[in-house]
Design an enzyme around this catalytic site. Sequence first.
Site, mmCIF file in Angstrom:
data_model
loop_
_atom_site.group_PDB
_atom_site.id
_atom_site.type_symbol
_atom_site.label_atom_id
_atom_site.label_comp_id
_atom_site.label_asym_id
_atom_site.label_seq_id
_atom_site.Cartn_x
_atom_site.Cartn_y
_atom_site.Cartn_z
ATOM 1 N N CYS A 119 -2.008 -1.104 7.493
ATOM 2 C CA CYS A 119 -1.119 0.054 7.393
ATOM 3 C C CYS A 119 -1.142 0.886 8.673
ATOM 4 O O CYS A 119 -0.150 1.517 9.022
ATOM 5 C CB CYS A 119 -1.525 0.908 6.198
ATOM 6 S SG CYS A 119 -1.177 0.121 4.613
ATOM 7 N N ASP A 134 -22.602 -8.110 -33.580
ATOM 8 C CA ASP A 134 -21.304 -7.449 -33.764
ATOM 9 C C ASP A 134 -20.099 -8.306 -33.407
ATOM 10 O O ASP A 134 -18.984 -8.018 -33.856
ATOM 11 C CB ASP A 134 -21.249 -6.176 -32.905
ATOM 12 C CG ASP A 134 -22.309 -5.163 -33.287
ATOM 13 O OD1 ASP A 134 -22.932 -5.340 -34.346
ATOM 14 O OD2 ASP A 134 -22.514 -4.197 -32.524
ATOM 15 N N HIS A 169 0.830 -1.189 0.000
ATOM 16 C CA HIS A 169 0.000 0.000 0.000
ATOM 17 C C HIS A 169 0.876 1.254 0.000
ATOM 18 O O HIS A 169 2.081 1.188 0.196
ATOM 19 C CB HIS A 169 -0.931 -0.013 1.207
ATOM 20 C CG HIS A 169 -2.033 -1.034 1.096
ATOM 21 N ND1 HIS A 169 -3.074 -1.115 1.990
ATOM 22 C CD2 HIS A 169 -2.252 -2.013 0.190
ATOM 23 C CE1 HIS A 169 -3.891 -2.094 1.639
ATOM 24 N NE2 HIS A 169 -3.403 -2.660 0.545
ATOM 25 N N LEU A 181 -28.658 -0.296 -22.767
ATOM 26 C CA LEU A 181 -28.333 1.037 -22.268
ATOM 27 C C LEU A 181 -29.564 1.724 -21.685
ATOM 28 O O LEU A 181 -29.505 2.322 -20.605
ATOM 29 C CB LEU A 181 -27.743 1.886 -23.399
ATOM 30 C CG LEU A 181 -26.345 1.474 -23.887
ATOM 31 C CD1 LEU A 181 -26.035 2.120 -25.230
ATOM 32 C CD2 LEU A 181 -25.280 1.855 -22.859
ATOM 33 N N GLU A 214 1.219 3.687 2.104
ATOM 34 C CA GLU A 214 1.936 3.967 3.347
ATOM 35 C C GLU A 214 3.178 3.087 3.482
ATOM 36 O O GLU A 214 4.243 3.542 3.911
ATOM 37 C CB GLU A 214 1.009 3.734 4.542
ATOM 38 C CG GLU A 214 -0.261 4.581 4.521
ATOM 39 C CD GLU A 214 -1.440 3.881 3.859
ATOM 40 O OE1 GLU A 214 -2.567 4.063 4.347
ATOM 41 O OE2 GLU A 214 -1.231 3.163 2.849
#
Length: 329
Positions: A93, A212, A55, A275, A57
């Site tokens: 962390c 397609d 990470h 959509l 940190e």
Amino acid sequence: MTATVDDTKMMRRALQLARNGELHASPNPMVGAVIASPDGRVIGVGWHRRCGGGHAEVNAVASVTDCDRHLLPCSTMYVTLEPCSHYGKTPPCAKLIIDTGIPRVVVATLDPFDKVSGRGVAMLREAGVDVSVGLLGDEARKLNSRFMTAHTFHRPYVTLKWAQSADGFIDGRDCHSDPPAALSTPLTRACVHRLRATHDAIVVGSGTFLSDRPALTVRHYAGHSPKRMLLDRRCRCGNHEGWEICDDPTLDRFLCRLYRQNVTSLLVEGGRQLLEAFIASGLWDEIRVETNPRIFLAGKPVATPAPAMSILQQHSEMIDGNIITIYRK
């Protein structure tokens, strides 16, 4: 919180670092960290490079040179997202910060993930670390809008995408066997592939798949291809290698299942029917529409109108002669 000029400067640097993880950190968030000594000198920087790796940190602490390590017990860490408090693929962390002896931590925003969500800050404060939260928080949340949305609503961040002609058609052909209308330019096609590379998964419906046979991979941009998903409730398509076939009865269930699979962002590149189903359900967060002002398709024997929507325009820009319009909730 009241921030000093130096605090703001350091957090902006941490946000810049976080963006380096755009293509590889997901489904984890993009996070950046900066360690500054008492005299304002940056002695350590890091960001979350890829999922499963260290990470921000951890990388920031590791970057501190041997000659500067004695400064850690009097330095400040600036981090764009709350340090984690649980054992996942890496240790917490927050524990690393405590063990390192860093006495002050400035956090841009809390982590909405259920296993963290305030626990990291609490762990630090219980250990006597001076923690402040909120500096450039809006910018930090915007940077990780997909991660934030996913763990707040327990569904992926949903982006709808289509290209349309100047007269508002997403496809137009002389006959069904013709290839789809080419509305994107080479440059805007690369932009679409970049968009794919920043999403965990991509989905089309069975109609688009059968007509397609889209590849939906990242070929014109760096990054990973998203997981390819096919919504096929009527079992029209059969099994296809490299595709996950989905028959969820509703979009709600589909998105909830994706979240359980650790998918935090979904790109919808389907046809008009799929959509419009997302638009009607309200299950979307961003819509990207590319308009080619030079091509008209209304006169084609086989023509498909663009999805209907009544959403205020958010932002438009011209790329290679095409107009890209972004709508956000």
